[in-house]
Design a protein around this motif. Sequence first.
Motif, PDB file in Angstrom:
ATOM      1  N   MET A   1       0.852  -1.176   0.000  1.00  0.00           N
ATOM      2  CA  MET A   1       0.000   0.000   0.000  1.00  0.00           C
ATOM      3  C   MET A   1       0.898   1.239   0.000  1.00  0.00           C
ATOM      4  O   MET A   1       1.724   1.410   0.890  1.00  0.00           O
ATOM      5  N   PRO A   2       0.754   2.103  -0.978  1.00  0.00           N
ATOM      6  CA  PRO A   2       1.610   3.292  -1.054  1.00  0.00           C
ATOM      7  C   PRO A   2       1.375   4.252   0.109  1.00  0.00           C
ATOM      8  O   PRO A   2       0.297   4.309   0.677  1.00  0.00           O
ATOM      9  N   ASN A   3       2.406   5.000   0.440  1.00  0.00           N
ATOM     10  CA  ASN A   3       2.297   6.017   1.487  1.00  0.00           C
ATOM     11  C   ASN A   3       2.233   7.404   0.843  1.00  0.00           C
ATOM     12  O   ASN A   3       2.061   7.523  -0.373  1.00  0.00           O
ATOM     13  N   ARG A   4       2.390   8.443   1.626  1.00  0.00           N
ATOM     14  CA  ARG A   4       2.286   9.825   1.125  1.00  0.00           C
ATOM     15  C   ARG A   4       3.285  10.155   0.020  1.00  0.00           C
ATOM     16  O   ARG A   4       3.096  11.093  -0.722  1.00  0.00           O
ATOM     17  N   LEU A   5       4.373   9.412  -0.064  1.00  0.00           N
ATOM     18  CA  LEU A   5       5.412   9.720  -1.040  1.00  0.00           C
ATOM     19  C   LEU A   5       5.052   9.272  -2.457  1.00  0.00           C
ATOM     20  O   LEU A   5       5.733   9.631  -3.409  1.00  0.00           O
ATOM     21  N   ALA A   6       4.008   8.498  -2.609  1.00  0.00           N
ATOM     22  CA  ALA A   6       3.632   7.948  -3.912  1.00  0.00           C
ATOM     23  C   ALA A   6       3.319   9.018  -4.951  1.00  0.00           C
ATOM     24  O   ALA A   6       3.393   8.746  -6.149  1.00  0.00           O
ATOM     25  N   HIS A   7       3.016  10.224  -4.533  1.00  0.00           N
ATOM     26  CA  HIS A   7       2.635  11.282  -5.473  1.00  0.00           C
ATOM     27  C   HIS A   7       3.735  12.322  -5.679  1.00  0.00           C
ATOM     28  O   HIS A   7       3.491  13.355  -6.295  1.00  0.00           O
ATOM     29  N   GLU A   8       4.938  12.044  -5.180  1.00  0.00           N
ATOM     30  CA  GLU A   8       6.040  12.993  -5.305  1.00  0.00           C
ATOM     31  C   GLU A   8       6.771  12.814  -6.632  1.00  0.00           C
ATOM     32  O   GLU A   8       6.694  11.767  -7.258  1.00  0.00           O
ATOM     33  N   ALA A   9       7.471  13.847  -7.061  1.00  0.00           N
ATOM     34  CA  ALA A   9       8.217  13.804  -8.322  1.00  0.00           C
ATOM     35  C   ALA A   9       9.652  13.313  -8.131  1.00  0.00           C
ATOM     36  O   ALA A   9      10.271  12.825  -9.071  1.00  0.00           O
ATOM     37  N   SER A  10      10.182  13.421  -6.933  1.00  0.00           N
ATOM     38  CA  SER A  10      11.566  13.070  -6.658  1.00  0.00           C
ATOM     39  C   SER A  10      11.806  11.570  -6.797  1.00  0.00           C
ATOM     40  O   SER A  10      11.123  10.767  -6.153  1.00  0.00           O
ATOM     41  N   PRO A  11      12.782  11.160  -7.615  1.00  0.00           N
ATOM     42  CA  PRO A  11      13.094   9.724  -7.728  1.00  0.00           C
ATOM     43  C   PRO A  11      13.491   9.114  -6.382  1.00  0.00           C
ATOM     44  O   PRO A  11      13.146   7.970  -6.089  1.00  0.00           O
ATOM     45  N   TYR A  12      14.199   9.867  -5.545  1.00  0.00           N
ATOM     46  CA  TYR A  12      14.585   9.349  -4.226  1.00  0.00           C
ATOM     47  C   TYR A  12      13.346   9.073  -3.377  1.00  0.00           C
ATOM     48  O   TYR A  12      13.222   8.009  -2.773  1.00  0.00           O
ATOM     49  N   LEU A  13      12.422  10.017  -3.336  1.00  0.00           N
ATOM     50  CA  LEU A  13      11.217   9.824  -2.528  1.00  0.00           C
ATOM     51  C   LEU A  13      10.369   8.677  -3.067  1.00  0.00           C
ATOM     52  O   LEU A  13       9.819   7.889  -2.297  1.00  0.00           O
ATOM     53  N   LEU A  14      10.299   8.560  -4.385  1.00  0.00           N
ATOM     54  CA  LEU A  14       9.502   7.491  -4.977  1.00  0.00           C
ATOM     55  C   LEU A  14      10.049   6.105  -4.656  1.00  0.00           C
ATOM     56  O   LEU A  14       9.292   5.137  -4.613  1.00  0.00           O
ATOM     57  N   GLN A  15      11.358   6.002  -4.397  1.00  0.00           N
ATOM     58  CA  GLN A  15      11.940   4.714  -4.001  1.00  0.00           C
ATOM     59  C   GLN A  15      11.305   4.208  -2.711  1.00  0.00           C
ATOM     60  O   GLN A  15      11.309   3.007  -2.446  1.00  0.00           O
ATOM     61  N   HIS A  16      10.789   5.110  -1.907  1.00  0.00           N
ATOM     62  CA  HIS A  16      10.258   4.764  -0.588  1.00  0.00           C
ATOM     63  C   HIS A  16       8.736   4.834  -0.519  1.00  0.00           C
ATOM     64  O   HIS A  16       8.155   4.737   0.554  1.00  0.00           O
ATOM     65  N   ALA A  17       8.099   4.964  -1.666  1.00  0.00           N
ATOM     66  CA  ALA A  17       6.647   5.125  -1.703  1.00  0.00           C
ATOM     67  C   ALA A  17       5.889   3.880  -1.246  1.00  0.00           C
ATOM     68  O   ALA A  17       4.739   3.977  -0.836  1.00  0.00           O
ATOM     69  N   ASP A  18       6.511   2.718  -1.309  1.00  0.00           N
ATOM     70  CA  ASP A  18       5.832   1.488  -0.885  1.00  0.00           C
ATOM     71  C   ASP A  18       6.348   0.960   0.452  1.00  0.00           C
ATOM     72  O   ASP A  18       6.001  -0.140   0.865  1.00  0.00           O
ATOM     73  N   ASN A  19       7.185   1.757   1.128  1.00  0.00           N
ATOM     74  CA  ASN A  19       7.664   1.354   2.457  1.00  0.00           C
ATOM     75  C   ASN A  19       6.494   1.384   3.435  1.00  0.00           C
ATOM     76  O   ASN A  19       5.634   2.255   3.347  1.00  0.00           O
ATOM     77  N   PRO A  20       6.482   0.460   4.388  1.00  0.00           N
ATOM     78  CA  PRO A  20       5.413   0.474   5.399  1.00  0.00           C
ATOM     79  C   PRO A  20       5.732   1.477   6.517  1.00  0.00           C
ATOM     80  O   PRO A  20       5.715   1.162   7.702  1.00  0.00           O
TER      81      PRO A  20
END
Length: 54
Positions: free
Chosen positions: A1-20
């Motif tokens: 389940m994606p977290n708040r980072l799923a909608h960010e543009a940053s490749p670094y942040l998107l790496q962590h979009a599915d972290n719990p």
Amino acid sequence: MPNRLAHEASPYLLQHADNPVDWWLWSAAAFEEARRRGVPVLLSVGYSSCHGCQ
């Protein structure tokens, strides 16, 4: 389940979009929520390395 980072543009942040983890971006809202809940703010400095370097 994606977290708040799923909608960010940053490749670094998107790496962590599915972290719990309940990640928040650096913002007044994040600090207000921590204050409201009485919890500490843990800060990620944004370190990243390639898979081979890990």
